[in-house]
Scaffold this motif. Structure first.
Motif, PDB file in Angstrom:
ATOM      1  N   LEU A 102      -4.609  -8.681  -0.587  1.00  0.00           N
ATOM      2  CA  LEU A 102      -5.091  -8.883   0.784  1.00  0.00           C
ATOM      3  C   LEU A 102      -4.586  -7.726   1.629  1.00  0.00           C
ATOM      4  CD1 LEU A 102      -6.364 -10.596   3.053  1.00  0.00           C
ATOM      5  CD2 LEU A 102      -4.181 -11.826   3.219  1.00  0.00           C
ATOM      6  N   ASP A 103      -5.498  -6.880   2.071  1.00  0.00           N
ATOM      7  CA  ASP A 103      -5.156  -5.748   2.926  1.00  0.00           C
ATOM      8  C   ASP A 103      -5.385  -6.183   4.370  1.00  0.00           C
ATOM      9  OD1 ASP A 103      -5.015  -3.377   4.411  1.00  0.00           O
ATOM     10  OD2 ASP A 103      -5.852  -2.166   2.790  1.00  0.00           O
TER      11      ASP A 103
ATOM     12  N   LEU B  14     -10.353  -7.797   0.939  1.00  0.00           N
ATOM     13  CA  LEU B  14      -9.814  -8.686  -0.091  1.00  0.00           C
ATOM     14  C   LEU B  14     -10.317  -8.183  -1.430  1.00  0.00           C
ATOM     15  CD1 LEU B  14      -8.272 -11.291  -0.857  1.00  0.00           C
ATOM     16  CD2 LEU B  14     -10.427 -12.532  -0.555  1.00  0.00           C
ATOM     17  N   THR B  15      -9.378  -7.927  -2.356  1.00  0.00           N
ATOM     18  CA  THR B  15      -9.716  -7.379  -3.661  1.00  0.00           C
ATOM     19  C   THR B  15      -9.265  -8.336  -4.755  1.00  0.00           C
ATOM     20  OG1 THR B  15      -9.380  -5.137  -2.801  1.00  0.00           O
ATOM     21  CG2 THR B  15      -9.456  -5.390  -5.195  1.00  0.00           C
TER      22      THR B  15
ATOM     23  N   TYR C 133      -2.434 -14.421   5.499  1.00  0.00           N
ATOM     24  CA  TYR C 133      -1.930 -14.978   4.242  1.00  0.00           C
ATOM     25  C   TYR C 133      -1.958 -16.499   4.266  1.00  0.00           C
ATOM     26  CZ  TYR C 133      -0.413 -10.583   2.147  1.00  0.00           C
ATOM     27  OH  TYR C 133      -0.384  -9.335   1.566  1.00  0.00           O
ATOM     28  N   TYR C 134      -1.504 -17.095   5.372  1.00  0.00           N
ATOM     29  CA  TYR C 134      -1.504 -18.552   5.470  1.00  0.00           C
ATOM     30  C   TYR C 134      -2.924 -19.105   5.457  1.00  0.00           C
ATOM     31  CZ  TYR C 134       3.405 -17.961   6.758  1.00  0.00           C
ATOM     32  OH  TYR C 134       4.729 -17.630   6.764  1.00  0.00           O
ATOM     33  N   ASP C 135      -3.850 -18.388   6.097  1.00  0.00           N
ATOM     34  CA  ASP C 135      -5.241 -18.839   6.091  1.00  0.00           C
ATOM     35  C   ASP C 135      -5.823 -18.789   4.677  1.00  0.00           C
ATOM     36  OD1 ASP C 135      -5.239 -19.303   8.820  1.00  0.00           O
ATOM     37  OD2 ASP C 135      -5.995 -17.304   9.310  1.00  0.00           O
ATOM     38  N   LEU C 136      -5.476 -17.761   3.917  1.00  0.00           N
ATOM     39  CA  LEU C 136      -6.038 -17.590   2.573  1.00  0.00           C
ATOM     40  C   LEU C 136      -5.405 -18.524   1.550  1.00  0.00           C
ATOM     41  CD1 LEU C 136      -7.935 -15.993   0.683  1.00  0.00           C
ATOM     42  CD2 LEU C 136      -6.032 -14.393   0.313  1.00  0.00           C
TER      43      LEU C 136
ATOM     44  N   GLY D 121       0.809  -1.207   0.000  1.00  0.00           N
ATOM     45  CA  GLY D 121       0.000   0.000   0.000  1.00  0.00           C
ATOM     46  C   GLY D 121       0.844   1.259   0.000  1.00  0.00           C
ATOM     47  N   LYS D 122       0.306   2.348   0.566  1.00  0.00           N
ATOM     48  CA  LYS D 122       1.000   3.639   0.623  1.00  0.00           C
ATOM     49  C   LYS D 122       1.530   3.866   2.033  1.00  0.00           C
ATOM     50  CE  LYS D 122      -0.801   7.160  -1.550  1.00  0.00           C
ATOM     51  NZ  LYS D 122      -1.686   8.315  -1.886  1.00  0.00           N
TER      52      LYS D 122
END
Length: 262
Positions: A205-206, A212-213, A121-124, A72-73
């Motif tokens: 994934l934010d 989630l995008t 991240y690991y869950d996704l 992100g920024k």
């Protein structure tokens, strides 16, 4: 004659007063403190080829921010983070030289994920992030909640059912699947059915904002989705994912999506 002289004196007095009240304007012109070539960006990894990275803009007199699709920024000159994807990563610095804005990038090669990622991240994507993980609708038995209308406006009401649409009128990809992996990039693939050819895209994934995008493809069940592909994460564990839209463009209400691993 005396009247004319008095009139001239009054007019002259007013002119002196008004001229004395005019502000003195000092024009200041912005100048560059350096040029783009003089802006030094530095990237260091805590281990050779590792995924814990520090990026730093070290040139004095420059102000700006870092940006990257995954992190992100970051409104600071120096940022430290754990990067989730192996391969070449590009980080952009946007700033001001003084009189003009500029952008400059630096590349970092990540050869190993030797620092743990955020648990989301690991869950996704699973613990084998290169192989990834496949998700399907958690349909279960009749009456189960897996794709339904919910109150708009807030994820707090995501599990409140206005209409259990999945029980009668599920989306065209109700028997489809979607795959997430981090094999060189945040990869996303949508399958209309379990045997269909996949449509490849990307995901973001934010972790901080819990969104989630998906890009260049559609989320499973996007018949009730939005064009921007941004979903609020209500639940994300190794065995369950619940996503929510506060305002479905199709129905003008909230909408909830419930998934499980394949």
């Amino acid at each position: 004659m005396k009247i004319n002289k008095i009139t001239y004196l009054i007019i002259a007095s007013f002119m002196l007063v008004f001229s004395a009240c005019e502000p003195i304007v000092e024009e200041e012109h912005l100048v560059n403190s350096t040029n783009i070539d003089g802006v030094q960006l530095v990237a260091t990894q805590s281990t050779p080829g590792g995924n814990e990275i520090t990026i730093d803009m070290v040139t004095p007199g420059i102000t700006g921010y870092w940006s990257n699709k995954i992190i992100g920024k970051k409104l600071t000159n120096k940022v430290k983070f754990v990067y989730p994807v192996p391969g070449k990563a590009t980080f952009k610095y946007t700033g001001s030289l003084g009189a003009e804005f500029f952008t400059k990038t630096i590349n970092v090669q990540i050869d190993k994920l030797d620092h743990p990622l955020d648990q989301d991240y690991y869950d996704l994507v699973g613990t084998n992030t290169t192989a990834g993980k496949t998700w399907v609708f958690d349909k279960g038995n009749a009456g189960n909640l897996w794709w339904f209308m919910s109150p708009p406006g807030s994820p707090d009401g995501a599990m409140s059912v206005w209409w259990n649409a999945g029980d009668c009128c599920g989306p065209s990809d109700a028997n489809g699947k979607m795959h997430f992996d981090l094999n060189g990039a945040p990869n996303y693939t949508h399958y209309e059915t379990s045997s269909a050819v996949g449509t490849k895209g990307a995901f973001n994934l934010d972790v901080i904002n819990q969104t989630l995008t998906v890009e260049d493809a559609t989320m499973l069940g996007s018949a009730a989705g939005n064009k921007n592909g941004v979903y609020t994460i209500v639940t994300l564990t190794a065995t369950k994912m619940v996503l929510y839209l506060s305002n479905s463009e199709t129905y003008g209400t909230g909408w909830t999506f419930v998934f499980r691993p394949e």
